[in-house]
Design an enzyme around this catalytic site. Structure first.
Site, short mmCIF file in Angstrom:
data_model
loop_
_atom_site.label_atom_id
_atom_site.label_comp_id
_atom_site.label_asym_id
_atom_site.label_seq_id
_atom_site.Cartn_x
_atom_site.Cartn_y
_atom_site.Cartn_z
N ARG A 109 0.73 -1.21 -0.08
CA ARG A 109 -0.03 0.02 0.06
C ARG A 109 0.95 0.99 -0.12
O ARG A 109 0.73 2.15 -0.95
CB ARG A 109 -0.97 0.00 1.14
CG ARG A 109 -1.95 -0.98 0.99
CD ARG A 109 -2.90 -1.10 2.29
NE ARG A 109 -3.40 -0.01 2.81
CZ ARG A 109 -4.75 0.29 2.92
NH1 ARG A 109 -5.58 -0.96 3.11
NH2 ARG A 109 -5.39 1.31 3.25
N PRO A 115 -3.85 -2.16 -3.64
CA PRO A 115 -5.33 -1.97 -2.73
C PRO A 115 -5.06 -3.09 -1.95
O PRO A 115 -6.34 -3.68 -1.85
CB PRO A 115 -6.24 -2.05 -3.63
CG PRO A 115 -5.77 -2.98 -4.83
CD PRO A 115 -4.30 -2.70 -5.05
N LYS A 116 -4.31 -3.39 -0.79
CA LYS A 116 -4.09 -4.43 0.01
C LYS A 116 -5.04 -4.21 1.08
O LYS A 116 -4.80 -3.42 1.74
CB LYS A 116 -2.71 -4.88 0.18
CG LYS A 116 -1.99 -5.17 -0.95
CD LYS A 116 -0.61 -5.65 -0.82
CE LYS A 116 0.15 -6.31 -1.81
NZ LYS A 116 1.39 -6.88 -1.52
N VAL A 117 -5.71 -5.51 1.72
CA VAL A 117 -6.58 -5.38 2.74
C VAL A 117 -6.29 -6.67 3.53
O VAL A 117 -6.33 -7.76 2.90
CB VAL A 117 -7.98 -5.33 2.44
CG1 VAL A 117 -9.21 -5.66 3.68
CG2 VAL A 117 -8.32 -4.21 1.64
#
Length: 251
Positions: A109, A115-117
């Protein structure tokens, strides 16, 4: 700590113990399945940021097992990549990513804008099939299956596809909550060794979730699937469009 010392040491948070090392990141024995599917073109248009253009109404859903990632450890990630063009150049826009590793999330990120979650993906072999699953806090969001090493592919041709650039929308907030950085980033992978590549029958199920909205790009038809084993490096990127400096009528 002097101001000069701060400037010399500052590249990631927290300064006393950065969450990840500096570039490059080398990935060894990186195992991936990519299921390509046709989706709703109207839905897709709402997720691809200008000036990128969707190449076709298709999405590539990926599961990636990374047991040997320099500085980041061992983890699994999953997400959606959309084939796009930028100024006539073909590549892939990473729309969504879910993984189980803090260093991987922070580095992806902060550095490049992946767009890492945080979530709970898995990729495993169950008898004669590869099975990928994504759970978000115990709720099943994705189930993918693919025949294991079903039909071999040409390694040189697969390597060429991996050399295409990737695109990311990098956003970093200011202290007042406004955007301080809002950029389109182009990155490449380098030093690629394709150790194996296969195709075969596959299936993909996406389920609605408020915090993992992958089902908003619905599966209308599975088109193809690929299973690859690679070594590769992510060494850096470049900013190709700055939204905060672009004219307000840019599209």
């Amino acid at each position: 700590m002097t101001e000069d010392e701060i400037r010399d040491r500052a590249y990631a948070m927290p300064i006393s113990s950065p969450a990840y090392p500096k570039f490059p990141f080398r990935f060894v024995d990186r195992e991936t399945i990519i299921i390509t599917y046709r989706t709703d073109p109207k839905a897709l248009a709402g997720f691809v940021p200008a000036p990128l253009l969707p190449a076709e109404p298709i999405v590539k859903y990926e599961f990636i097992s990374m047991p040997d990632s320099s500085g980041l450890g061992s983890y699994t990630e999953t997400g959606q990549v959309v084939p796009v063009t930028f100024n006539g150049v073909s590549g892939g826009f990473t729309h969504a990513m879910y993984l189980d590793n803090e260093a991987g999330i922070a580095s992806g990120r902060e550095l490049l804008g992946f767009p890492k979650v945080l979530a709970q993906p898995k990729l495993e072999i169950r008898n004669d099939a590869l099975v990928g699953t994504l759970d978000y806090n115990g709720v099943r969001v994705v189930t993918a299956t693919m025949a294991y090493k079903y039909e071999q592919l040409d390694l040189a041709a697969v390597k060429k596809t991996l050399e295409a650039p990737g695109f990311l929308l990098k956003i970093l907030p200011h202290v007042d909550g406004s955007a301080r950085v809002c950029e389109l980033v182009k990155y490449y992978v380098t030093d690629i060794t394709v150790k194996g590549a296969w195709t075969g029958p596959a299936s993909l199920e996406l389920h609605p979730h408020c915090f993992a909205p992958v089902a908003k790009l619905p599966v209308l038809e599975v088109l193809s699937a690929i299973h690859i084993l690679t070594d590769l490096t992510i060494a850096g990127a470049e900013v190709v469009h700055d939204y905060l400096r672009a004219p307000s009528n840019a599209s």
